[in-house]
Motif scaffolding. Structure first.
Motif, short mmCIF file in Angstrom:
data_model
loop_
_atom_site.label_atom_id
_atom_site.label_comp_id
_atom_site.label_asym_id
_atom_site.label_seq_id
_atom_site.Cartn_x
_atom_site.Cartn_y
_atom_site.Cartn_z
N ASN A 188 21.85 14.89 -47.19
CA ASN A 188 20.40 15.15 -47.26
C ASN A 188 19.73 14.52 -48.48
OD1 ASN A 188 21.52 16.78 -49.15
ND2 ASN A 188 20.44 18.64 -48.57
N ILE A 189 20.36 13.46 -49.04
CA ILE A 189 19.69 12.71 -50.10
C ILE A 189 19.67 11.24 -49.72
CG2 ILE A 189 19.68 12.06 -52.55
CD1 ILE A 189 20.92 14.68 -53.23
N VAL A 190 18.48 10.64 -49.81
CA VAL A 190 18.36 9.21 -49.48
C VAL A 190 17.92 8.44 -50.71
CG1 VAL A 190 17.88 9.52 -47.01
CG2 VAL A 190 15.98 9.58 -48.65
N GLY A 191 18.19 7.13 -50.69
CA GLY A 191 17.86 6.29 -51.85
C GLY A 191 16.49 5.63 -51.71
N LEU A 192 16.02 5.12 -52.83
CA LEU A 192 14.72 4.43 -52.85
C LEU A 192 14.76 3.40 -53.98
CD1 LEU A 192 11.65 4.75 -51.74
CD2 LEU A 192 11.25 5.90 -53.91
N ASP A 193 13.99 2.34 -53.82
CA ASP A 193 13.86 1.37 -54.91
C ASP A 193 12.38 0.98 -54.99
OD1 ASP A 193 14.15 -0.50 -56.85
OD2 ASP A 193 15.42 -1.87 -55.69
N SER A 194 11.62 1.74 -55.73
CA SER A 194 10.17 1.50 -55.79
C SER A 194 9.84 0.56 -56.96
CB SER A 194 9.41 2.82 -55.93
OG SER A 194 9.62 3.37 -57.20
N SER A 195 8.63 0.04 -56.96
CA SER A 195 8.25 -0.98 -57.94
C SER A 195 7.92 -0.41 -59.31
CB SER A 195 7.01 -1.73 -57.45
OG SER A 195 7.32 -2.37 -56.26
N ILE A 196 8.06 -1.26 -60.30
CA ILE A 196 7.72 -0.88 -61.67
C ILE A 196 6.20 -0.75 -61.80
CG2 ILE A 196 7.62 -1.84 -64.02
CD1 ILE A 196 10.55 -2.86 -63.45
N GLY A 248 16.20 2.95 -61.77
CA GLY A 248 15.31 1.85 -62.10
C GLY A 248 14.81 1.90 -63.52
N LYS A 249 14.17 0.79 -63.90
CA LYS A 249 13.66 0.65 -65.27
C LYS A 249 12.45 1.55 -65.51
CE LYS A 249 16.22 -2.55 -67.27
NZ LYS A 249 16.09 -3.90 -67.73
N ALA A 250 12.35 2.04 -66.74
CA ALA A 250 11.16 2.77 -67.19
C ALA A 250 10.84 2.26 -68.59
CB ALA A 250 11.42 4.26 -67.19
N PHE A 251 9.59 2.42 -68.99
CA PHE A 251 9.13 1.84 -70.26
C PHE A 251 8.35 2.87 -71.05
CE2 PHE A 251 9.68 -1.25 -67.00
CZ PHE A 251 10.26 -2.35 -67.62
N ARG A 252 8.64 2.96 -72.33
CA ARG A 252 7.87 3.87 -73.19
C ARG A 252 7.67 3.22 -74.55
NH1 ARG A 252 10.64 9.77 -71.61
NH2 ARG A 252 10.39 9.41 -69.37
N GLU A 278 12.54 -0.11 -73.35
CA GLU A 278 12.79 -0.45 -71.95
C GLU A 278 14.15 0.13 -71.63
OE1 GLU A 278 12.66 -4.65 -71.01
OE2 GLU A 278 13.88 -4.33 -69.23
N PHE A 279 14.17 1.07 -70.71
CA PHE A 279 15.45 1.71 -70.40
C PHE A 279 15.55 1.94 -68.90
CE2 PHE A 279 13.67 6.05 -69.91
CZ PHE A 279 12.45 5.88 -70.54
N GLU A 280 16.66 2.52 -68.49
CA GLU A 280 16.84 2.72 -67.06
C GLU A 280 17.10 4.20 -66.78
OE1 GLU A 280 18.68 -0.16 -63.63
OE2 GLU A 280 19.64 -0.11 -65.56
N GLN A 281 16.44 4.70 -65.74
CA GLN A 281 16.63 6.11 -65.39
C GLN A 281 17.35 6.23 -64.05
OE1 GLN A 281 12.53 7.63 -65.59
NE2 GLN A 281 13.18 8.88 -67.33
N LEU A 309 3.33 -0.22 -67.09
CA LEU A 309 4.74 -0.30 -66.70
C LEU A 309 5.17 1.16 -66.58
CD1 LEU A 309 6.13 -3.04 -69.10
CD2 LEU A 309 5.11 -3.28 -66.86
N ARG A 310 5.82 1.53 -65.50
CA ARG A 310 6.04 2.96 -65.25
C ARG A 310 6.76 3.64 -66.42
NH1 ARG A 310 10.29 2.11 -60.25
NH2 ARG A 310 11.99 1.28 -61.50
N GLY A 311 6.32 4.85 -66.73
CA GLY A 311 6.91 5.61 -67.83
C GLY A 311 8.07 6.46 -67.37
N GLU A 312 8.19 6.64 -66.06
CA GLU A 312 9.33 7.36 -65.46
C GLU A 312 9.41 6.91 -64.01
OE1 GLU A 312 8.49 11.57 -65.71
OE2 GLU A 312 6.74 11.42 -64.42
N THR A 313 10.62 6.94 -63.45
CA THR A 313 10.78 6.39 -62.10
C THR A 313 10.36 7.38 -61.01
OG1 THR A 313 13.09 7.12 -62.11
CG2 THR A 313 12.67 4.83 -62.71
#
Ligand code: GAP
Length: 471
Positions: A70-78, A210-214, A228-231, A179-183
């Motif tokens: 019951n968990i699916v994956g996703l790859d959304s944009s930055i 995915g990458k997140a930026f703060r 620039e890190f990855e969550q 740039l997204r601050g959290e995925t």
């Protein structure tokens, strides 16, 4: 036999320096743009670091997506619509409190300033609470640059990183994209898409790496706090009646993830957040004992229905769910598990680094990675570089194994030097082709942790290695 030296005998600062030096020397982590003097709080993963990070991500993906129906994956944009960050509250409230040293004008994160003074400030405290603490502890404060203790009042500094897109001619800072601050925001805005395009039913989760930026102000503690890190985040959508139970289950499962990963239990602990953001119902961190002390590795949060409600309001789209059985229509509540790839990387490195005194008085540094995380699973050596028949056989073995595992062929220097190098990158097995191999078809396999050697039939190496690596 080797005599183990407790790495905790190293002073914390020494251990951090040792880790950073090994990471650079052995191609795990480099400073970004190093030839230009580096770039504060930005790092690159070298050849072995990229392997280790990929293995961490695979382990997480397997535990969260592959093994859960019951968990699916996703790859959304930055990049996302700027309104996302208004809805999420990041534009108005995603900030760190900064104070300025009145003498040298250095800006410092107040929670860090207080921490250095031995005063704990929760990252989720209000500006008012932080300023109260600052006042009460004024005489203990010390500017990291000039040592003075006279600071301005704390002011909130927004952490979102801005950019521009499209054909801008004017002042783009007036109309920025972020740039997204959290995925996780990419997960919330795709909630309806996933629901409509797959067969998931509440309760279900969406996971993403995915990458997140703060715009982190204080650059310190190596890759612990990056700009620039990855969550690796998973958002679990549940009915409000089930939310607290689900939250407790996820707390347990995330703890178990680190145990299964091979992280030492004594280096992990829970930290409960007492000061919660207004919408959160519960927040616990899993902390790891980094060389600079116990610090947040992962956050497990119960976010109630805040996120879907906010995005529903700002987008004017209905993000409710209708239960196909009961016909009840509701906004699902969210349990979030959120961890950084980089912090897991640093935890794995800290856990693995071991210094041992050998019988002959020499020392070795060995990275005792869990085998599934080791960047290279086996190294294959010909005993001597200038014996073509040994080189040929070793190459044959390497070619045969590389389709299944990350392997290395090495004929540089003497065997001792090759072992030392493989120990420092944490390769579980070193396979040497010697003159006996040519006679009886066996090779010497040396175990990274015990340094014991055994003869194994070259023909059966693939199976032997699979059994060992999966044991
Ligand atoms: N969606 C919730 C969220 O982002 P967070 O506590 O701000 O929560 C979650 O971040 C995790 O992301 C942290 O536990 C940490 O592992 C990682 N993380 C956050 N900021 C980071 C930074 N500047 N550098 C590296 N990792 C970071």
């Amino acid at each position: 036999m080797s005599q183990k030296q407790d790495k905790n005998n190293l002073r914390d600062k020494d251990l951090m320096e040792e880790i950073a030096a090994l990471c650079k020397r052995r191609g795990f982590v480099f400073s970004s743009s190093e030839i230009y003097g580096g770039f504060s709080a930005v790092y690159d993963y070298g050849p072995y670091g990229a392997e280790l990070a990929n293995n961490i991500k695979s382990a997480w993906w397997k535990a969260m997506v592959q093994e859960n129906e019951n968990i699916v994956g996703l790859d959304s944009s930055i990049f996302m619509h700027p309104k996302v960050w208004e809805a999420s509250g990041h534009i108005s409230g995603f900030s760190d409190p900064l104070a300025e040293c009145k003498k040298c004008h250095t800006r410092v994160r107040v929670d860090h300033l207080l921490e250095e003074a031995g005063v704990f400030a929760d990252e989720k405290m209000s500006e008012e609470e932080i300023n109260k603490l600052l006042k009460e502890n004024r005489e203990k404060l010390k500017c990291p640059k000039c040592g003075d203790s006279d600071f301005s009042e704390a002011k909130e500094f927004n952490l979102l990183v801005q950019s521009n897109l499209g054909n801008f001619t004017g002042d783009w800072s007036k109309n920025p994209v972020y740039l997204r601050g959290e995925t996780c925001q990419g997960i919330y805005v795709n909630f309806k898409n996933v629901l409509d395009s797959t067969r998931v039913k509440v309760p279900f989760g969406i996971a993403q790496i995915g990458k997140a930026f703060r715009n982190e102000i204080t650059a310190r503690q190596f890759i612990f706090r990056k700009r620039e890190f990855e969550q690796m985040e998973m958002q679990f959508f549940v009915h409000s009646d089930e939310a607290m139970k689900s939250y407790e289950e996820w707390r347990e499962r995330r703890w178990q993830f680190y145990i299964d990963l091979g992280i030492k239990k004594e280096n992990l602990r829970w930290h409960k957040h007492e000061n919660l953001v207004f919408y959160a119902k519960a927040a616990w961190d899993i902390e790891y004992k980094f060389p600079f002390g116990f610090k947040e590795l992962e956050g497990v949060h119960y976010r109630a229905d805040y996120d879907l409600k906010q995005h529903s309001k700002f987008s004017d789209k209905d993000l409710s769910y209708r239960d196909p059985q009961t016909n009840e229509k509701y906004i699902p509540h969210i349990v979030e598990t959120s961890v950084g790839v980089d912090r897991t990387f640093l935890a794995v490195i800290t856990d693995a680094i071991t210094k041992e005194k050998l019988e002959d008085g020499s020392e070795r540094t060995v990275m005792k990675f869990p085998k599934n995380l080791a960047p290279i699973k086996a190294a294959i050596f010909p005993l001597l570089k200038n014996k073509p028949e040994l080189v040929k056989k070793a190459r044959e073995i390497y070619e045969n194994l590389k389709s299944q595992y990350m392997c290395e062929f090495d004929d540089n220097g003497n065997i001792g030097k090759r072992y030392r190098r493989q120990d420092e990158i944490g390769t579980p097995y070193c396979i040497t082709v010697d003159f006996e191999t040519l006679k009886d078809g066996t090779v010497t396999v040396r175990d990274r942790d015990t340094m014991k050697q055994e003869r194994v039939k070259a023909e059966g190496l693939k199976t032997w290695l699979s059994e060992k690596l999966n044991s």
